[in-house]
Design an enzyme around this catalytic site. Structure first.
Site, PDB file in Angstrom:
ATOM      1  N   GLY A 202       0.964  -1.085  -0.087  1.00 11.84           N
ATOM      2  CA  GLY A 202       0.123   0.051  -0.113  1.00 11.84           C
ATOM      3  C   GLY A 202       1.063   1.174   0.003  1.00 11.84           C
TER       4      GLY A 202
ATOM      5  N   GLU B  24      -9.751  10.333  -1.624  1.00 13.38           N
ATOM      6  CA  GLU B  24     -10.993  10.476  -1.618  1.00 13.38           C
ATOM      7  C   GLU B  24     -11.489   9.402  -0.398  1.00 13.38           C
ATOM      8  OE1 GLU B  24     -14.612   8.899  -4.623  1.00 13.38           O
ATOM      9  OE2 GLU B  24     -13.048  10.258  -5.406  1.00 13.38           O
TER      10      GLU B  24
END
Length: 166
Positions: free
Chosen positions: A50, A72
């Protein structure tokens, strides 16, 4: 734009994670990069995948001279990952490291060598930014909480989850 994390296996390459972004306009003549999804499959989490995907997004933003990267609706794990990355970027700025040392010294009540009179080397350092926005831009901040234009926000049905971690 799609970023893939691929793990090579003996039989074939496997996708273990991905990130999606899109670029949008920032007045007057620049852009921002929005990370809309970041996912690492559970068996591959906590291995730095990640973080590598997030760093790839930031490198792309820097190459395009984007103002920043916004995320977002980040999940808690992605918020922590973003915060660690942003703090590391901030700590790499000479003026920020010096300011942090001064705060620690003040809190501890004991001056150290770095609080001695200003040296020639310190005089060459650029002054700290005059505003929080300028500081965030210099640090490559990925502040997603409300800094994106409302009209550029993707609908929940199309946005997916910006979760993941790893």
């Amino acid at each position: 734009e799609l970023y893939l994390a691929v793990q090579e296996r003996a039989s074939c390459p496997c996708i273990v994670g991905f990130a999606t972004t899109f670029e949008f306009f920032a007045y007057p003549d620049r852009s921002r990069l929005r990370l809309s999804q970041l996912l690492v499959l559970p068996p591959h989490q906590k291995q730095g995948i990640g973080g590598a995907l997030l760093e790839a997004v930031h490198v792309t933003a820097q190459e395009r001279n984007a103002i920043d990267v916004v995320i977002e609706d980040p999940a808690p794990g992605l918020k922590r990952l973003r915060d660690r990355r942003d703090l590391a970027a901030l700590a790499a700025l000479p003026w920020a490291a010096q300011a942090a040392r001064q705060v620690v010294e003040k809190l501890a009540g004991s001056p150290t060598e770095s609080s001695a009179p200003t040296s020639a080397k310190a005089a060459e350092s650029p002054p700290p930014p005059s505003s929080a926005a300028e500081a965030a831009t210099e640090a490559g901040s990925a502040d997603a909480a409300g800094n994106a234009d409302a009209d550029a926000k993707q609908s929940p049905a199309a946005g997916g989850s910006a979760g993941g971690g790893g």
